[in-house]
Design an enzyme around this catalytic site. Structure first.
Site, PDB file in Angstrom:
ATOM      1  N   ASP A  82     -40.328 -20.547  -8.079  1.00 51.44           N
ATOM      2  CA  ASP A  82     -39.488 -20.121  -6.955  1.00 51.44           C
ATOM      3  C   ASP A  82     -38.332 -19.250  -7.437  1.00 51.44           C
ATOM      4  O   ASP A  82     -37.857 -19.398  -8.567  1.00 51.44           O
ATOM      5  CB  ASP A  82     -38.954 -21.366  -6.222  1.00 51.44           C
ATOM      6  CG  ASP A  82     -38.427 -21.017  -4.831  1.00 51.44           C
ATOM      7  OD1 ASP A  82     -38.820 -19.966  -4.282  1.00 51.44           O
ATOM      8  OD2 ASP A  82     -37.613 -21.796  -4.303  1.00 51.44           O
TER       9      ASP A  82
ATOM     10  N   HIS B 272     -41.566 -10.481  -7.069  1.00 46.55           N
ATOM     11  CA  HIS B 272     -42.917 -11.044  -7.226  1.00 46.55           C
ATOM     12  C   HIS B 272     -43.645 -10.360  -8.378  1.00 46.55           C
ATOM     13  O   HIS B 272     -44.339 -10.995  -9.158  1.00 46.55           O
ATOM     14  CB  HIS B 272     -43.721 -10.877  -5.932  1.00 46.55           C
ATOM     15  CG  HIS B 272     -43.129 -11.606  -4.766  1.00 46.55           C
ATOM     16  ND1 HIS B 272     -42.627 -12.885  -4.881  1.00 46.55           N
ATOM     17  CD2 HIS B 272     -42.955 -11.257  -3.461  1.00 46.55           C
ATOM     18  CE1 HIS B 272     -42.174 -13.279  -3.693  1.00 46.55           C
ATOM     19  NE2 HIS B 272     -42.358 -12.312  -2.818  1.00 46.55           N
TER      20      HIS B 272
ATOM     21  N   LEU C 273     -57.019 -24.182 -22.375  1.00 50.12           N
ATOM     22  CA  LEU C 273     -56.042 -24.519 -21.326  1.00 50.12           C
ATOM     23  C   LEU C 273     -56.732 -24.293 -19.985  1.00 50.12           C
ATOM     24  O   LEU C 273     -57.455 -23.314 -19.828  1.00 50.12           O
ATOM     25  CB  LEU C 273     -54.829 -23.580 -21.433  1.00 50.12           C
ATOM     26  CG  LEU C 273     -53.825 -23.612 -20.267  1.00 50.12           C
ATOM     27  CD1 LEU C 273     -52.885 -24.810 -20.407  1.00 50.12           C
ATOM     28  CD2 LEU C 273     -52.979 -22.348 -20.204  1.00 50.12           C
TER      29      LEU C 273
HETATM   30  C1  IPE Z   1     -42.650 -22.829  -2.542  1.00 49.56           C
HETATM   31  O1  IPE Z   1     -41.653 -21.861  -2.467  1.00 49.56           O
HETATM   32  C2  IPE Z   1     -43.991 -22.187  -2.608  1.00 49.56           C
HETATM   33  C3  IPE Z   1     -44.245 -21.349  -3.779  1.00 49.56           C
HETATM   34  C4  IPE Z   1     -43.500 -21.202  -4.831  1.00 49.56           C
HETATM   35  C5  IPE Z   1     -45.489 -20.665  -3.736  1.00 49.56           C
HETATM   36  P1  IPE Z   1     -40.984 -21.484  -1.088  1.00 49.56           P
HETATM   37  O2  IPE Z   1     -39.918 -20.503  -1.397  1.00 49.56           O
HETATM   38  O3  IPE Z   1     -42.022 -21.047  -0.098  1.00 49.56           O
HETATM   39  O4  IPE Z   1     -40.390 -22.873  -0.592  1.00 49.56           O
HETATM   40  P2  IPE Z   1     -39.279 -23.211   0.478  1.00 49.56           P
HETATM   41  O5  IPE Z   1     -39.628 -22.470   1.742  1.00 49.56           O
HETATM   42  O6  IPE Z   1     -37.971 -22.702  -0.068  1.00 49.56           O
HETATM   43  O7  IPE Z   1     -39.291 -24.685   0.611  1.00 49.56           O
HETATM   44  C1  IPE Z   2     -41.487 -17.673  -4.946  1.00 44.43           C
HETATM   45  O1  IPE Z   2     -40.368 -16.863  -4.798  1.00 44.43           O
HETATM   46  C2  IPE Z   2     -42.773 -16.925  -4.754  1.00 44.43           C
HETATM   47  C3  IPE Z   2     -43.495 -17.255  -3.520  1.00 44.43           C
HETATM   48  C4  IPE Z   2     -43.188 -18.182  -2.673  1.00 44.43           C
HETATM   49  C5  IPE Z   2     -44.674 -16.469  -3.244  1.00 44.43           C
HETATM   50  P1  IPE Z   2     -39.701 -16.662  -3.391  1.00 44.43           P
HETATM   51  O2  IPE Z   2     -40.306 -15.455  -2.745  1.00 44.43           O
HETATM   52  O3  IPE Z   2     -39.758 -17.888  -2.570  1.00 44.43           O
HETATM   53  O4  IPE Z   2     -38.210 -16.343  -3.813  1.00 44.43           O
HETATM   54  P2  IPE Z   2     -36.896 -16.823  -3.063  1.00 44.43           P
HETATM   55  O5  IPE Z   2     -36.952 -18.299  -2.961  1.00 44.43           O
HETATM   56  O6  IPE Z   2     -36.883 -16.159  -1.727  1.00 44.43           O
HETATM   57  O7  IPE Z   2     -35.796 -16.347  -3.946  1.00 44.43           O
HETATM   58 MG    MG Z   3     -38.531 -19.455  -2.314  1.00 44.19          MG
END
Ligand code: IPE
Ligand code: IPE
Ligand code: MG
Length: 264
Positions: A25, A42, A136
């Protein structure tokens, strides 16, 4: 193959976590801080995946599971979802040969029904190509939700063992979960500062050790992974027992496999 269930037996745990599961995240915030579009985060995140896969191989971690796209991430703006799907396709196209060369088995878990046929085909091909690799097991959770997983396992039970409805057990359900090919995660890591599961492996995390870091996923590296593992190694995994039951002097039979902290 079936693995030890943390609620029905005491798992034999060692110093190196056998299975690490990560919620990657913070990509969007990483980009925002640099005045870049979210999707740049990303893209950068894919580089971190590469580095962490390598670091896990070096550490002797056997299973790495990465949450790439949750069943709730469809709620994001259409452009971002489209970009993430394209990124998934290009990562598969560009990385699978390297994974294969390095002895890595790739698995994808999640509800693939919602993906484009081209993506589903690429996933199938990558899984078949790497199926026999043993160094792995890298699992990518895509359109994955822990609740979806439990429900699909229940539906399989209902189809396969209808006569035993009403007496189904954990042992009946567990092998029907989408990660039945792996032991339960020893260590759960979430980057990006949030302290929640966000519908990741809810069943399998029953006795997993949790580690949260404020580092954003594009900033996470081998050193940060080593810190997470070091934190894991200081934990006492009791699986419901008392601390005293873990010490070496404990009567035979109560003896255990938990790790003691050096200063405990
Ligand atoms: C969780 O991250 C899902 C992934 C990392 C794929 P999110 O950014 O979607 O989670 P929330 O919405 O903050 O809980
Ligand atoms: C995690 O990073 C990747 C996915 C959920 C695909 P985020 O896109 O949730 O990044 P933040 O949380 O908005 O910074
Ligand atoms: Mg996120």
């Amino acid at each position: 193959m079936s693995f030890v269930s943390s609620t029905r037996e005491i798992p034999d745990v060692g110093g190196v976590p056998r299975h690490v599961a990560i919620v990657m995240d913070g990509n969007g915030r990483w980009a925002k801080r640099r005045f870049l579009p979210r999707v740049a985060g990303h893209k950068k995140g894919v580089e971190t995946v590469r580095a962490i896969v390598e670091a896990c191989v070096e550490k002797g971690i056997e299973y790495l599971t990465l949450f790439a796209f949750s069943s709730e991430n469809w709620r994001r703006p259409a452009d971002e979802v489209r970009f993430l799907m394209e990124l998934f396709v290009s990562a598969l196209e560009n990385e699978v040969a390297r994974l294969h060369r390095n002895g890595i088995r790739l698995r994808v878990i999640g509800d693939l029904a919602r993906f484009e046929p081209r993506l589903v085909e690429l996933i199938g091909r990558a899984e078949r190509m790497t199926a026999a690799n043993q160094r792995l097991t890298l699992t990518i959770a895509a359109n994955y939700g822990g609740r979806w997983d439990v429900v699909q396992a229940m539906n399989r039970l209902a189809t396969e063992m209808p006569d035993r409805a009403g007496t189904w057990s954990e042992a009946d359900l567990a092998p029907r979960l989408s990660m039945a090919y792996a032991p339960e995660p020893d260590l759960f890591i979430r980057t990006g500062g949030e302290q929640r599961i966000s519908n990741f492996l809810i069943w399998q995390l029953a006795y997993t050790e949790f580690y949260f870091t404020d580092l954003l996923w594009p900033e996470f590296d081998a050193g940060a992974l080593a810190e997470a593992v070091a934190s894991y190694q200081r934990r006492e995994r009791r699986f419901g027992r008392t601390s005293e039951q873990l010490v070496p002097e404990a009567p035979a039979g109560l003896q255990a496999h938990g790790i003691r902290t050096p200063d405990a």
